[in-house]
Design an enzyme around this catalytic site. Structure first.
Site, PDB file in Angstrom:
ATOM      1  N   THR A 181       0.801  -1.348   0.084  1.00 32.19           N
ATOM      2  CA  THR A 181      -0.051   0.095  -0.077  1.00 32.19           C
ATOM      3  C   THR A 181       0.947   1.409   0.001  1.00 32.19           C
ATOM      4  O   THR A 181       0.327   2.327  -0.364  1.00 32.19           O
ATOM      5  CB  THR A 181      -1.025  -0.115   1.115  1.00 32.19           C
ATOM      6  N   GLU A 219       9.640  -3.313   9.741  1.00 35.31           N
ATOM      7  CA  GLU A 219       9.301  -1.901   9.359  1.00 35.31           C
ATOM      8  C   GLU A 219      10.227  -1.459   8.273  1.00 35.31           C
ATOM      9  O   GLU A 219      11.107  -1.759   7.776  1.00 35.31           O
ATOM     10  CB  GLU A 219      10.030  -0.956  10.691  1.00 35.31           C
ATOM     11  N   ARG A 228      -1.366  10.622   9.060  1.00 39.10           N
ATOM     12  CA  ARG A 228      -1.857  11.328   8.153  1.00 39.10           C
ATOM     13  C   ARG A 228      -1.573  12.704   8.009  1.00 39.10           C
ATOM     14  O   ARG A 228      -1.001  13.553   7.346  1.00 39.10           O
ATOM     15  CB  ARG A 228      -3.311  11.275   7.644  1.00 39.10           C
ATOM     16  N   GLY A 287       5.531   5.764   7.402  1.00 39.50           N
ATOM     17  CA  GLY A 287       5.131   5.538   8.949  1.00 39.50           C
ATOM     18  C   GLY A 287       4.582   6.625   9.951  1.00 39.50           C
ATOM     19  O   GLY A 287       4.082   6.297  10.728  1.00 39.50           O
ATOM     20  N   SER A 330      -1.848   3.504  10.467  1.00 38.15           N
ATOM     21  CA  SER A 330      -2.733   3.746   9.456  1.00 38.15           C
ATOM     22  C   SER A 330      -4.169   3.559  10.357  1.00 38.15           C
ATOM     23  O   SER A 330      -4.531   2.501  11.033  1.00 38.15           O
ATOM     24  CB  SER A 330      -2.917   2.937   8.337  1.00 38.15           C
ATOM     25  N   ARG A 331      -4.857   4.410   9.774  1.00 37.23           N
ATOM     26  CA  ARG A 331      -6.591   4.346  10.348  1.00 37.23           C
ATOM     27  C   ARG A 331      -7.293   3.550   9.434  1.00 37.23           C
ATOM     28  O   ARG A 331      -8.455   3.292   9.699  1.00 37.23           O
ATOM     29  CB  ARG A 331      -7.112   5.704  10.533  1.00 37.23           C
ATOM     30  N   ASN A 332      -6.778   3.268   8.258  1.00 36.79           N
ATOM     31  CA  ASN A 332      -7.328   2.646   7.275  1.00 36.79           C
ATOM     32  C   ASN A 332      -6.766   0.914   7.479  1.00 36.79           C
ATOM     33  O   ASN A 332      -7.593   0.119   6.817  1.00 36.79           O
ATOM     34  CB  ASN A 332      -6.927   2.813   5.917  1.00 36.79           C
TER      35      ASN A 332
END
Ligand code: BG6
Ligand code: MG
Length: 215
Positions: free
Chosen positions: A19, A171, A51, A48, A118-120
């Site tokens: 992604t 990571e 947003r 990392g 990520s919030r997704n």
């Protein structure tokens, strides 16, 4: 280092799933709309981090400033482009070796956690049907401080019940490597040695560990 591992904590974007390129493309859409540009090297700084932090970095690079409500709208627009990219994702976007490595270490009794900014993340995990590969999932909806703050990894270790010193983080971002070290964990860099200079070791992808790791 890897021999002492009792838990493995994985970043999501760029480690488990491909992604990172969609984040890049969505930020490019925003940059085009507002008439600025950024380089691939600049893009490494966006990996990392949250947003809102990514937006601040881009605006600093572009030498632009906006009021808070415009910035909030910019972040919403970027996310709409991003979600349009990822909403049709399927298992072909899972990076080589990721599933095999997770299955392998779980079979050996090593705990697995997700530690993502990520919030997704819930949408991605659901699209790819891989939630069951993680004993705990800590994402951007659960933490208040973005990487390089260690909160996301410390929370994952705590939920796993494993001391940080026995956790290894995987990571692809400089900010994530720093977060792992600040959490007192080992850090395996996924990607380029020149960029991930601070990692304890760097490999091109998890597929490498399927071949060389004793686990
Ligand atoms: C990280 C990505 O995993 O999540 C960053 O590396 C991104 O590039 C961050 O900004 C936040 O993601 P989201 O999906 O909440 O915008
Ligand atoms: Mg990442």
């Amino acid at each position: 280092m890897i021999r002492e591992m009792r838990a493995a904590i994985f970043d999501l974007d760029g480690v488990i799933v491909n992604t990172a390129k969609y984040h890049y493309l969505a930020w490019k859409c925003l940059a085009n709309k507002y008439g600025f540009d950024f380089t691939e090297a600049d893009n490494e700084r966006l990996k990392g981090v949250s947003r809102t932090q990514s937006l601040e970095i881009l605006l600093e690079i572009a030498g632009l400033s906006f009021d808070d409500s415009t910035k909030a709208q910019m972040a919403v627009s970027k996310n709409e482009w991003y979600v349009n990219y990822i909403r049709h994702m399927d298992a072909s976007e899972i990076l080589p070796g990721a599933i095999e490595y997770l299955q392998r270490i779980r079979a050996k009794g090593i705990k697995t956690g997700l530690g993502s900014a990520s919030r997704n993340a819930p949408l991605i995990l659901e699209r790819l049907d891989i939630s069951a590969l993680f004993d705990v999932i800590v994402d951007g909806n659960k933490v208040t401080k973005a990487k390089p703050d260690p909160e996301v990894f410390l929370r994952a270790a705590n939920e796993l019940g494993i001391p940080p010193a026995r956790c290894i983080v995987f990571e692809d971002a400089e900010a994530g490597i720093e977060a792992a070290h600040r959490a007192g964990m080992g850090a395996v860099g996924i990607g380029n040695t020149r960029i991930l200079k601070e990692a304890d070791i760097v490999i091109p992808g998890l597929f490498e560990l399927v071949v060389i790791s004793p686990y």
